[in-house]
Design a protein around this motif. Structure first.
Motif, short mmCIF file in Angstrom:
data_model
loop_
_atom_site.label_atom_id
_atom_site.label_comp_id
_atom_site.label_asym_id
_atom_site.label_seq_id
_atom_site.Cartn_x
_atom_site.Cartn_y
_atom_site.Cartn_z
N LEU A 196 0.82 -1.22 0.00
CA LEU A 196 0.00 0.00 0.00
C LEU A 196 0.84 1.26 0.00
N SER A 197 1.95 1.19 0.69
CA SER A 197 2.84 2.35 0.71
C SER A 197 3.37 2.64 -0.69
N THR A 198 3.77 1.58 -1.37
CA THR A 198 4.26 1.76 -2.75
C THR A 198 3.15 2.25 -3.67
N ARG A 199 1.94 1.70 -3.53
CA ARG A 199 0.81 2.09 -4.38
C ARG A 199 0.42 3.54 -4.16
N LEU A 200 0.55 4.01 -2.94
CA LEU A 200 0.20 5.41 -2.66
C LEU A 200 1.15 6.36 -3.38
N ASP A 201 2.44 6.03 -3.35
CA ASP A 201 3.40 6.87 -4.07
C ASP A 201 3.14 6.86 -5.58
N ILE A 202 2.83 5.68 -6.11
CA ILE A 202 2.58 5.57 -7.55
C ILE A 202 1.32 6.35 -7.94
N ALA A 203 0.26 6.26 -7.13
CA ALA A 203 -0.99 6.95 -7.43
C ALA A 203 -0.81 8.46 -7.45
N GLU A 204 -0.07 9.01 -6.50
CA GLU A 204 0.16 10.46 -6.47
C GLU A 204 0.96 10.91 -7.69
N THR A 205 1.95 10.09 -8.09
CA THR A 205 2.75 10.44 -9.27
C THR A 205 1.90 10.39 -10.55
N GLU A 206 1.06 9.38 -10.68
CA GLU A 206 0.19 9.26 -11.86
C GLU A 206 -0.76 10.45 -11.96
N LEU A 207 -1.30 10.91 -10.86
CA LEU A 207 -2.24 12.05 -10.88
C LEU A 207 -1.55 13.31 -11.35
N GLU A 208 -0.37 13.54 -10.85
CA GLU A 208 0.36 14.75 -11.25
C GLU A 208 0.75 14.70 -12.73
N ASN A 209 1.26 13.56 -13.20
CA ASN A 209 1.66 13.44 -14.61
C ASN A 209 0.48 13.57 -15.57
N PHE A 210 -0.66 13.02 -15.21
CA PHE A 210 -1.86 13.08 -16.06
C PHE A 210 -2.32 14.52 -16.25
N MET A 211 -2.30 15.31 -15.20
CA MET A 211 -2.76 16.71 -15.29
C MET A 211 -1.80 17.53 -16.15
N GLN A 212 -0.50 17.25 -16.04
CA GLN A 212 0.46 18.02 -16.83
C GLN A 212 0.39 17.63 -18.32
N GLU A 213 0.27 16.34 -18.61
CA GLU A 213 0.26 15.88 -20.01
C GLU A 213 -0.96 16.40 -20.77
N ASN A 214 -2.13 16.49 -20.15
CA ASN A 214 -3.36 16.89 -20.85
C ASN A 214 -3.74 18.34 -20.63
N GLY A 215 -2.86 19.10 -19.95
CA GLY A 215 -3.15 20.53 -19.76
C GLY A 215 -4.45 20.77 -19.03
N LEU A 216 -4.73 20.04 -18.01
CA LEU A 216 -6.00 20.14 -17.29
C LEU A 216 -5.88 21.09 -16.10
N ILE A 217 -5.50 22.32 -16.43
CA ILE A 217 -5.38 23.32 -15.36
C ILE A 217 -6.75 23.77 -14.93
N ASP A 218 -7.66 24.08 -15.93
CA ASP A 218 -9.02 24.52 -15.62
C ASP A 218 -9.99 23.68 -16.48
N LEU A 219 -10.19 22.45 -16.11
CA LEU A 219 -10.98 21.52 -16.90
C LEU A 219 -12.46 21.90 -16.95
N GLU A 220 -12.98 22.42 -15.86
CA GLU A 220 -14.40 22.76 -15.82
C GLU A 220 -14.74 23.88 -16.79
N SER A 221 -13.85 24.89 -16.91
CA SER A 221 -14.11 26.02 -17.83
C SER A 221 -14.10 25.52 -19.28
N GLN A 222 -13.16 24.64 -19.60
CA GLN A 222 -13.10 24.10 -20.97
C GLN A 222 -14.39 23.33 -21.32
#
Length: 697
Positions: A196-222
């Motif tokens: 679980l400790s390892t999965r938590l680190d991986i999940a936080e990294t995946e969330l950050e990378n996904f937002m940067q790759e798709n430019g989801l700074i203000d998704l609701e406005s788009q």
């Protein structure tokens, strides 16, 4: 015979009285078939192997219903009913069955050995397991935690051994499984905490990378911007859709007009054109003037010619203008369609963009939930792992015990010979009655013909049995029962015809046949029966294949109907008296090449009408109705037509065709007479006891 005929027999012409009569007539056959089938059924039941059954009862209860890991997690165990169902499936599993077989060494017993094709047997544990599971039955006892175990076998001792072994084997299996589960769970908790400790680190990294790759700074406005764009495009599409609907309606009207000027002028889109209305008005005025001038001058007058030329010129201009307007409307329709296609493409692109943003929104929410859930699960495991209560919960198990052990049964439960015999008797009775009833209905042409006549509304005038064979002439001639029945049937038919004659003044009767008739004996018998009470005449109008002269033992050259209609001989020379009776017979005479030439002649009609003044009853023999149209022609001259139906040679199709031909031609059909009716003697058995001196009065 078709199934439709069988079903029709069931539906209409077989009432309760007929059923009782049928059962009485076929009682011997039914009793014999019932006895044989019952004996066979009873013998089969008795020959079945004897089956014994034994049962035991085991208790399945729990010390602790649930295992708590934390307030945010649901119960690890299932509800009580589901858990008992789980226990049942475990007991029925091949793994547990194999342990029972091995403990009792069932695979070594003869009944559990695998049978080979040559009649031998071989020890095979899988075969013993399958046979054990096939005859093992488990059932829950209502509102309890107890389970009833039942086993059936050809050997009584095997049933008791199996059900008594099921409980202890299952208890030992469950104890070992629970102990193994406790050990695996403890090891699993340690491994999961690290994972679980390892999965938590991986999940936080995946969330950050996904937002940067798709430019989801203000998704609701788009998403809101895309929704606004889609709304405007839909509104524009509705407007264009209305225009397209109106345009398509106009184009459809133009196509339906097929170039017709009057229909084109009725289309609103064309009628609203100013030039078209002006030219239409001018054409109307010109036509009015032309109409006024045509009333005063000839059509070649120069004024009419001038006005006609003007009208033609206006018409040509109007047609050209109509064509231009039609072409313009078609171009407008195509332009609107192009605009609608462009809007659909823009709307589809906006929807694709909106779907992509929605997918990103879902993925982003999923990653956030995954991160949050992993964080919470990690906190729960970290907190609860330090508590000793979880170990006590893991050590908690279920209580199992055998409540009631089985005893070796002394009575078999199968087969139930008495019940099998009763069932065989009931089944045999139903089957035998149904079988003989179906056979009877399939062969009962008489009933089918009655139903067919009732369907067409045609009366049954009489039923004539098979004519008796002629006896050699002796001084003391005894009247046989067959001759008595036949004579009585002829008299009944005569009475039926007399009744109809009194009601409708029927003096000339044409007799025809359903199928080709080989002799005319019945027609002669009917005519002779009439001759006993009144002066009668029998005419052979069968100019195809005459038979009356042959039956009366006359030469084929004997003068008859064709001689009289051909004006070659007088009426008296073309008939003869049959014995000392009042019956006069006119044979057919020479057979002509074209019989209808005689029958359609007005002299034939006048001849039949004159006979009504001379004879009380005139009987006319005709060819069969399904082969020739002679009877349809003759029916125009007679008062009624009687149809003879031979039950031995005719079938449903023949009778149906004959009835339909007569009804369609408007023939005054009096009814149908059945020939060669079987079992008619039984219906008239009471008459057979009477002492009558002669066959026909």
């Amino acid at each position: 015979m078709s199934l439709d005929n069988v079903s029709s027999n069931f539906s209409g012409g077989f009432d309760f009285t007929d059923l009782i009569t049928f059962l009485w007539q076929k009682k011997l056959r039914i009793v014999i078939s019932v006895s044989i089938l019952t004996a066979l059924g009873t013998f089969y039941v008795k020959s079945l192997p004897k089956i014994y059954s034994a049962s035991s009862t085991i208790l399945l209860s729990e010390k602790n219903e649930k295992l708590s890991i934390g307030g945010n997690l649901t119960s690890v165990t299932k509800p009580e009913d589901n858990k008992i169902d789980t226990y049942i499936e475990l007991i029925k599993s091949k793994l547990l069955a194999r342990k029972v077989v091995e403990n009792l060494k069932l695979h070594e017993r003869e009944e559990f050995k695998k049978k080979l094709a040559d009649g031998g047997t071989v020890i095979e544990i899988d075969n013993a397991v399958n046979k054990l599971l096939k005859h093992l039955k488990l059932s829950k006892i209502a509102n309890t935690d107890m389970l009833k175990v039942t086993y059936e076998s050809e050997l009584a001792v095997t049933t008791a051994d199996v059900v008594n072994e099921i409980g202890p084997t299952f208890f030992e299996f469950e104890r070992l499984s629970h102990q193994k589960q406790v050990n695996e769970t403890t090891r699993w908790l340690d491994e999961q905490l690290l994972a679980l400790s390892t999965r938590l680190d991986i999940a936080e990294t995946e969330l950050e990378n996904f937002m940067q790759e798709n430019g989801l700074i203000d998704l609701e406005s788009q998403i809101e911007l895309v929704k606004t764009e889609i709304t405007k495009l839909i509104e524009h599409r509705l407007v264009v859709g209305k225009e397209l609907s109106s345009s398509e309606s106009t184009i459809k009207q133009i196509q339906n007009a097929k170039g017709d000027r009057k229909q084109l002028m009725q289309i609103p889109a064309i009628l609203n054109d100013e030039l078209i209305r002006t030219m239409s008005a001018e054409l109307f005025k010109t036509e009015l003037m032309l109409d006024e001038l045509s009333k005063r001058y000839e059509h070649k007058h120069h004024k009419i010619i001038a006005i006609q030329g003007t009208a033609d010129a206006i018409t040509q201009n109007l047609d050209r203008s109509l064509q231009k307007v039609v072409d313009s409307l078609i171009q407008d329709d195509q332009s609107i369609k192009n605009r609608a296609n462009e809007l659909e493409q823009q709307l589809e692109a906006a929807r694709v963009k909106h779907a992509a943003l929605g997918a990103h929104e879902i993925d982003l929410a999923s990653l956030r939930r995954k991160t949050l859930a992993t964080q919470k699960l990690y906190d729960v495991f970290l907190t609860r792992l330090q508590e000793a209560e979880i170990l006590r919960d893991l050590d908690a198990g279920d209580e199992f015990s055998v409540i009631d052990y089985a005893q070796v049964p002394h009575k078999h439960i199968k087969p139930r010979v008495m019940l099998g015999a009763v069932f065989s008797l009931i089944f045999s009775s139903i089957f035998s009655i149904g079988f003989w009833l179906i056979i009877h209905l399939i062969a009962d042409k008489h009933t089918r013909f009655k139903q067919l006549l009732a369907k067409h509304g045609v009366l049954i005038l009489g039923e004539i049995p098979r004519p008796p064979k002629k006896q050699a002439k002796t001084k003391s001639k005894r009247v046989t029962k067959k001759e008595l029945f036949y004579a009585d049937a002829i008299r009944s038919l005569r009475s039926e015809l007399v009744v109809h004659a009194n009601n409708a003044a029927i003096r000339t009767i044409a007799i025809t046949h359903v199928s080709e008739n080989t002799n005319s004996a019945l027609t002669i018998d009917i005519a002779e029966s009439f001759s006993y009470i009144e002066k009668s005449l029998l005419i052979d109008c069968n100019l195809r294949s005459p038979q009356i002269g042959k039956v009366c033992e006359r030469d084929s050259l004997t003068p008859g109907l064709t001689n009289y209609l051909g004006r070659r001989l007088s009426f008296g020379e073309c008939k003869f008296q049959n014995g000392h009776s009042q019956l006069h017979v006119m044979p057919s005479g020479p057979v002509p090449n074209d019989p209808l030439m005689y029958l359609t002649n007005s002299k034939f009609y006048d001849f039949i009408q004159k006979l009504k003044k001379v004879y009380k009853r005139t009987i006319i023999e005709t060819p069969h109705v399904t082969g020739y149209n002679d009877v349809l022609v003759i029916s125009k001259s007679v008062d009624a037509v009687v149809l003879l139906c031979d039950l031995e040679s005719a079938d449903n199709q023949d009778l149906t065709e004959a009835i339909q031909r007569l009804l369609n031609a408007g023939v005054p059909i009096l009814g149908v007479v059945f020939e060669r009716v079987k079992n008619i003697n039984r219906k008239r058995s009471a008459i057979g006891k009477m002492k009558i001196a002669r066959v026909i009065d």
